[in-house]
Design an enzyme around this catalytic site. Structure first.
Site, PDB file in Angstrom:
ATOM      1  N   HIS A  81       8.089 -12.909  -9.686  1.00 10.66           N
ATOM      2  CA  HIS A  81       6.862 -12.193  -9.619  1.00 10.66           C
ATOM      3  C   HIS A  81       6.695 -11.512 -10.873  1.00 10.66           C
ATOM      4  CE1 HIS A  81       2.753 -12.564  -7.888  1.00 10.66           C
ATOM      5  NE2 HIS A  81       3.397 -10.546  -7.984  1.00 10.66           N
ATOM      6  N   ASP A 160      -2.430 -13.246   4.338  1.00 14.66           N
ATOM      7  CA  ASP A 160      -2.678 -12.742   3.108  1.00 14.66           C
ATOM      8  C   ASP A 160      -3.822 -13.370   2.266  1.00 14.66           C
ATOM      9  OD1 ASP A 160      -1.882 -11.010   0.240  1.00 14.66           O
ATOM     10  OD2 ASP A 160      -1.689 -12.701  -0.306  1.00 14.66           O
ATOM     11  N   ARG A 167     -10.732  -7.799   1.625  1.00 12.63           N
ATOM     12  CA  ARG A 167      -9.845  -6.634   0.384  1.00 12.63           C
ATOM     13  C   ARG A 167     -11.329  -6.752  -0.450  1.00 12.63           C
ATOM     14  NH1 ARG A 167      -4.391  -6.987  -0.781  1.00 12.63           N
ATOM     15  NH2 ARG A 167      -4.461  -4.996  -1.978  1.00 12.63           N
ATOM     16  N   SER A 182       1.121  -7.873   0.555  1.00  7.52           N
ATOM     17  CA  SER A 182      -0.142  -9.051  -0.416  1.00  7.52           C
ATOM     18  C   SER A 182       0.690  -9.968  -0.681  1.00  7.52           C
ATOM     19  CB  SER A 182      -0.854  -8.377  -0.521  1.00  7.52           C
ATOM     20  OG  SER A 182      -1.367  -9.530  -1.825  1.00  7.52           O
ATOM     21  N   LYS A 186       4.522 -12.880   0.419  1.00  4.76           N
ATOM     22  CA  LYS A 186       3.650 -14.530  -0.024  1.00  4.76           C
ATOM     23  C   LYS A 186       5.115 -14.719  -0.751  1.00  4.76           C
ATOM     24  CE  LYS A 186       0.186 -13.267  -2.257  1.00  4.76           C
ATOM     25  NZ  LYS A 186      -0.867 -12.709  -3.065  1.00  4.76           N
TER      26      LYS A 186
END
Ligand code: URA
Length: 426
Positions: A81, A160, A167, A182, A186
């Site tokens: 990621h 999320d 948010r 968050s 995932k």
């Protein structure tokens, strides 16, 4: 616990139990908790923070709010990621490298938003390539090819998606426990045992300074550990874009060149560093990253991956099949000297103006437009030299993009390139 008491507990600096957090998140995804109460609690978290244990429990509750991918039986599974940057095409290099090294890369990826690009958008510049896969297709490809990248399914950590939207409109995005939960919810739901995080730091990144990026990285690593995953984070500089290409098709071309050993030094360095971390986390010799890269096996993996998802695999041997916008203009240096700064945010915005990114969710993008940087920080220039080439479509957004690029470059008497890799958190 009553919703108001739960909010008051955080407002007054209390620490939630795991059961409380599960109940809170479950109620929210079932629409049994109104947005205004969730928003009040998010703001309380913004000011009061959360302990690492609490953040890990929140993350698990968010991950379990939807489907948990089961990758058991697939071998050593790995996910990567990036916290988002400009010119960041490392997934396109690292994923085939790791798959060629024998790990199973099974990854869900997002689309780009604002000045940062998304891996799925980049891959969609390959004719025929598709991101939407059923769970069965996803798992079969992971098993048969060892490399699959799909668009994020709606059912992965739905808490999320709902919380992020809230948010975004309540000023509660920049909270480290909320960002960490968050991202990691995932990743946990996507199922891989090893998770490699590329946390970007600098002008073009979400985290503008090293101190906050380090805090985020440490928290994400600890969430992973709490959840039985092996997480490593590499903190890398994002004051200037990564590599020389920024756009979609143009970035895929650069990623292929990097796998062929002809890519820019910074992209090669970061890709190999991330691959080494993943291999080490898998208990393998990290030196294999470089050996596999040199062997060309990652290119075979990339071909198989592109073909398996319906794409034209000939692009791997002939990247010019990836079409760039036909109109080209240049940005030139106004003085002699050395490039002292190249603002990633300005370059990202320039590509956005050309149509290569999304201002709003759901906007369509032009895969062919982009920027090729001829000079980066530390390079000398003479007045009139080309700083960047701009690939545009009939002048759309060109004047704004050229202005942004011109302001992105600061030329001084002397400068040297900044270090790329700032720290590894394991
Ligand atoms: N990326 C995410 O997925 N979530 C955040 O909160 C911030 C960046």
């Amino acid at each position: 616990m009553h919703a108001v008491e739960f909010i008051e507990k955080k407002r007054d600096g209390g620490e939630h139990t795991s059961a409380e957090l599960y109940a809170w998140i479950t109620a929210y995804v079932r629409d049994a908790l109104p947005d205004y109460q969730m928003a009040a609690w998010l703001m309380a978290v913004f000011f009061q923070g959360m302990t690492p244990r609490e953040t890990a429990e929140l993350t698990l509750a968010m991950a379990h709010s939807g489907e948990m991918m089961d990758l058991a039986g697939l071998g050593v599974t790995v996910d990567k990621h990036s916290s988002g940057g400009v010119g960041d095409k490392t997934t396109l290099v690292v994923a085939p490298l790791l798959a060629a090294a024998g790990l199973v890369v099974a990854k869900m990826s997002g689309r780009g938003l604002a000045h940062t690009g998304g891996t799925i958008d980049k891959l969609e510049s390959i004719p025929g390539w598709r991101a939407e896969l059923s769970d069965e297709e996803f798992l079969r490809q992971a098993r048969e090819v060892g490399l699959v990248i799909a668009g994020q399914s709606k059912n992965l950590a739905p808490a999320d998606g709902k919380m992020y939207a809230l948010r975004d409109v309540t000023g509660t995005v920049p909270s480290i426990p909320l960002i960490a939960s968050s991202i990691m919810s995932k990743k946990l739901a996507a199922g891989a045992r090893i998770i490699t995080l590329d946390v970007k730091v600098g002008k073009g990144a979400f985290m503008k300074d090293l101190e906050h990026a380090r805090e985020l990285a440490r928290l994400m690593v600890s969430i992973g550990r709490h959840s039985g995953r092996e997480v490593r984070a590499v903190l890398s500089q994002m004051d200037q874009p990564l590599g020389r290409a920024v756009g979609n098709a143009i970035e895929v071309r650069e990623a292929i060149a990097t796998l062929q050993g002809e890519g820019p030094a910074d992209l090669t360095e970061l890709s190999l560093a991330l691959a080494r971390e993943a291999l080490e986390a898998a208990g393998e010799d990290p030196a294999r990253a470089e050996a596999v890269w040199k062997s060309g096996a990652a290119l075979d993996k990339l071909r198989a991956f592109v073909a398996a998802q319906g794409g034209d695999a000939r692009v791997v041997d002939d990247p010019e099949r990836l079409e760039l916008a036909p109109d080209v203009s240049e940005v030139r240096a106004g003085s002699d000297g050395v490039v002292a700064e190249l603002d990633a945010l300005d370059v990202g915005r320039a590509v956005l103006r050309l149509g290569g990114g999304r201002e709003r969710k759901g906007d369509t993008i032009d895969h062919g437009v982009g920027v090729l940087l001829h000079r980066k920080v530390g390079d000398s220039v003479r007045r009139g030299d080309i700083l960047a080439e701009v690939f545009h479509r009939e002048g759309r957004g060109l004047s704004e993009a050229s202005e942004l690029l011109q302001q992105a470059f600061r030329i001084a008497h002397d400068a040297s390139p900044p270090p790329l890799i700032l720290e590894v958190v394991a």
